[in-house]
Design a protein around this motif. Structure first.
Motif, PDB file in Angstrom:
ATOM      1  N   THR A  55      -0.405 -16.151 -59.325  1.00  0.00           N
ATOM      2  CA  THR A  55       0.241 -17.450 -59.129  1.00  0.00           C
ATOM      3  C   THR A  55      -0.589 -18.329 -58.198  1.00  0.00           C
ATOM      4  N   ILE A  56      -1.042 -17.762 -57.100  1.00  0.00           N
ATOM      5  CA  ILE A  56      -1.857 -18.526 -56.150  1.00  0.00           C
ATOM      6  C   ILE A  56      -3.161 -18.977 -56.808  1.00  0.00           C
ATOM      7  N   LEU A  57      -3.748 -18.113 -57.614  1.00  0.00           N
ATOM      8  CA  LEU A  57      -4.987 -18.468 -58.307  1.00  0.00           C
ATOM      9  C   LEU A  57      -4.776 -19.681 -59.218  1.00  0.00           C
ATOM     10  N   PHE A  58      -3.704 -19.660 -59.997  1.00  0.00           N
ATOM     11  CA  PHE A  58      -3.453 -20.785 -60.893  1.00  0.00           C
ATOM     12  C   PHE A  58      -3.076 -22.059 -60.135  1.00  0.00           C
ATOM     13  N   VAL A  59      -2.367 -21.920 -59.037  1.00  0.00           N
ATOM     14  CA  VAL A  59      -2.049 -23.095 -58.218  1.00  0.00           C
ATOM     15  C   VAL A  59      -3.342 -23.707 -57.686  1.00  0.00           C
ATOM     16  N   HIS A  60      -4.271 -22.859 -57.259  1.00  0.00           N
ATOM     17  CA  HIS A  60      -5.547 -23.376 -56.761  1.00  0.00           C
ATOM     18  C   HIS A  60      -6.375 -24.006 -57.874  1.00  0.00           C
ATOM     19  N   LEU A  61      -6.311 -23.446 -59.074  1.00  0.00           N
ATOM     20  CA  LEU A  61      -7.012 -24.076 -60.204  1.00  0.00           C
ATOM     21  C   LEU A  61      -6.445 -25.465 -60.484  1.00  0.00           C
ATOM     22  N   VAL A  62      -5.128 -25.563 -60.508  1.00  0.00           N
ATOM     23  CA  VAL A  62      -4.489 -26.868 -60.746  1.00  0.00           C
ATOM     24  C   VAL A  62      -4.867 -27.836 -59.627  1.00  0.00           C
ATOM     25  N   LEU A  63      -4.812 -27.368 -58.391  1.00  0.00           N
ATOM     26  CA  LEU A  63      -5.175 -28.210 -57.257  1.00  0.00           C
ATOM     27  C   LEU A  63      -6.645 -28.639 -57.345  1.00  0.00           C
ATOM     28  N   GLY A  64      -7.511 -27.708 -57.782  1.00  0.00           N
ATOM     29  CA  GLY A  64      -8.930 -28.051 -57.941  1.00  0.00           C
ATOM     30  C   GLY A  64      -9.141 -29.147 -58.969  1.00  0.00           C
ATOM     31  N   ILE A  83     -13.657 -24.120 -49.951  1.00  0.00           N
ATOM     32  CA  ILE A  83     -13.565 -24.136 -48.487  1.00  0.00           C
ATOM     33  C   ILE A  83     -12.222 -23.552 -48.030  1.00  0.00           C
ATOM     34  N   LEU A  84     -11.142 -23.874 -48.750  1.00  0.00           N
ATOM     35  CA  LEU A  84      -9.834 -23.291 -48.420  1.00  0.00           C
ATOM     36  C   LEU A  84      -9.860 -21.761 -48.544  1.00  0.00           C
ATOM     37  N   TYR A  85     -10.504 -21.252 -49.618  1.00  0.00           N
ATOM     38  CA  TYR A  85     -10.630 -19.803 -49.780  1.00  0.00           C
ATOM     39  C   TYR A  85     -11.448 -19.187 -48.648  1.00  0.00           C
ATOM     40  N   ILE A  86     -12.529 -19.845 -48.267  1.00  0.00           N
ATOM     41  CA  ILE A  86     -13.359 -19.337 -47.173  1.00  0.00           C
ATOM     42  C   ILE A  86     -12.558 -19.296 -45.874  1.00  0.00           C
ATOM     43  N   LEU A  87     -11.762 -20.339 -45.612  1.00  0.00           N
ATOM     44  CA  LEU A  87     -10.912 -20.347 -44.417  1.00  0.00           C
ATOM     45  C   LEU A  87      -9.887 -19.215 -44.454  1.00  0.00           C
ATOM     46  N   GLN A  88      -9.335 -18.938 -45.628  1.00  0.00           N
ATOM     47  CA  GLN A  88      -8.384 -17.827 -45.752  1.00  0.00           C
ATOM     48  C   GLN A  88      -9.059 -16.492 -45.438  1.00  0.00           C
ATOM     49  N   VAL A  89     -10.279 -16.306 -45.940  1.00  0.00           N
ATOM     50  CA  VAL A  89     -11.017 -15.072 -45.667  1.00  0.00           C
ATOM     51  C   VAL A  89     -11.284 -14.938 -44.175  1.00  0.00           C
ATOM     52  N   ILE A  90     -11.676 -16.024 -43.537  1.00  0.00           N
ATOM     53  CA  ILE A  90     -11.937 -16.000 -42.094  1.00  0.00           C
ATOM     54  C   ILE A  90     -10.662 -15.661 -41.325  1.00  0.00           C
ATOM     55  N   LEU A  91      -9.537 -16.258 -41.722  1.00  0.00           N
ATOM     56  CA  LEU A  91      -8.264 -15.944 -41.067  1.00  0.00           C
ATOM     57  C   LEU A  91      -7.889 -14.472 -41.205  1.00  0.00           C
ATOM     58  N   VAL A  92      -8.124 -13.911 -42.381  1.00  0.00           N
ATOM     59  CA  VAL A  92      -7.821 -12.490 -42.592  1.00  0.00           C
ATOM     60  C   VAL A  92      -8.731 -11.619 -41.727  1.00  0.00           C
ATOM     61  N   ILE A  93     -10.010 -11.969 -41.653  1.00  0.00           N
ATOM     62  CA  ILE A  93     -10.942 -11.190 -40.831  1.00  0.00           C
ATOM     63  C   ILE A  93     -10.560 -11.276 -39.360  1.00  0.00           C
ATOM     64  N   VAL A  94     -10.231 -12.477 -38.887  1.00  0.00           N
ATOM     65  CA  VAL A  94      -9.870 -12.664 -37.477  1.00  0.00           C
ATOM     66  C   VAL A  94      -8.576 -11.907 -37.144  1.00  0.00           C
ATOM     67  N   ASN A  95      -7.618 -11.898 -38.067  1.00  0.00           N
ATOM     68  CA  ASN A  95      -6.312 -11.267 -37.822  1.00  0.00           C
ATOM     69  C   ASN A  95      -6.215  -9.867 -38.424  1.00  0.00           C
ATOM     70  N   ARG A  96      -7.359  -9.219 -38.613  1.00  0.00           N
ATOM     71  CA  ARG A  96      -7.397  -7.904 -39.248  1.00  0.00           C
ATOM     72  C   ARG A  96      -6.507  -6.889 -38.537  1.00  0.00           C
ATOM     73  N   LYS A  97      -6.574  -6.822 -37.224  1.00  0.00           N
ATOM     74  CA  LYS A  97      -5.783  -5.845 -36.456  1.00  0.00           C
ATOM     75  C   LYS A  97      -4.285  -6.099 -36.632  1.00  0.00           C
ATOM     76  N   ARG A  98      -3.877  -7.356 -36.534  1.00  0.00           N
ATOM     77  CA  ARG A  98      -2.456  -7.694 -36.706  1.00  0.00           C
ATOM     78  C   ARG A  98      -1.966  -7.341 -38.101  1.00  0.00           C
ATOM     79  N   ILE A  99      -2.790  -7.617 -39.091  1.00  0.00           N
ATOM     80  CA  ILE A  99      -2.411  -7.311 -40.476  1.00  0.00           C
ATOM     81  C   ILE A  99      -2.295  -5.803 -40.666  1.00  0.00           C
ATOM     82  N   GLN A 100      -3.248  -5.040 -40.127  1.00  0.00           N
ATOM     83  CA  GLN A 100      -3.195  -3.580 -40.231  1.00  0.00           C
ATOM     84  C   GLN A 100      -1.950  -3.026 -39.546  1.00  0.00           C
ATOM     85  N   GLU A 101      -1.658  -3.511 -38.347  1.00  0.00           N
ATOM     86  CA  GLU A 101      -0.471  -3.036 -37.625  1.00  0.00           C
ATOM     87  C   GLU A 101       0.801  -3.375 -38.392  1.00  0.00           C
TER      88      GLU A 101
END
Length: 137
Positions: A55-64, A83-101
């Protein structure tokens, strides 16, 4: 007298053996039930995650395409989405510990939830509680 004692001990041994076999069978069945419920829980989560990702993929395609039309450039429209995808990846990397916990805590809570459900089904003596009363195994 000696024959009676032998008979009593043999019966006692047979009773204890049968009890141990039944308890082992009950443990196996409880384990199967708990593993099955956990597998169903995680399968549901996996399926929901996959559908959400699509769903997110198709929403991003439509938005693109929308941004491309708005900016009159496919490169800029989909570049912004990239750029939005890159920011999401960076957020996941930065919050890796919180996500794992968070994931670890969810898994532990799910195990405890199903363990409590199984314990509610049985009384303290290992007997299954039913609506008609206690059934001894």
């Amino acid at each position: 007298m000696k024959k009676d004692a032998e008979h009593v001990f043999r019966d006692l041994k047979d009773g204890v053996t049968k009890y141990a076999e039944l308890r082992l069978e009950l443990l196996k069945l409880n384990t199967y039930e708990q593993v099955s419920k956990m597998a169903a829980f995680f399968s549901y989560g996996l399926l929901l995650s996959a559908l959400t990702l699509i769903t997110i993929l198709f929403v991003h395609l439509v938005l693109g395409f929308f941004l491309s039309k708005l900016l009159d450039s496919l490169v800029f429209g989909f570049g912004i989405i990239t750029i939005l995808y890159i920011l999401q990846v960076i957020l996941v990397i930065v919050n890796r510990k919180r996500i794992q916990e968070y994931v670890i805590n969810k898994i532990i809570k799910a195990f405890h939830y199903y363990e409590d459900k199984i314990e509610e089904t049985f009384d303290g003596n290992g007997n299954r509680e039913s609506e008609q009363g206690t059934v001894a195994f």
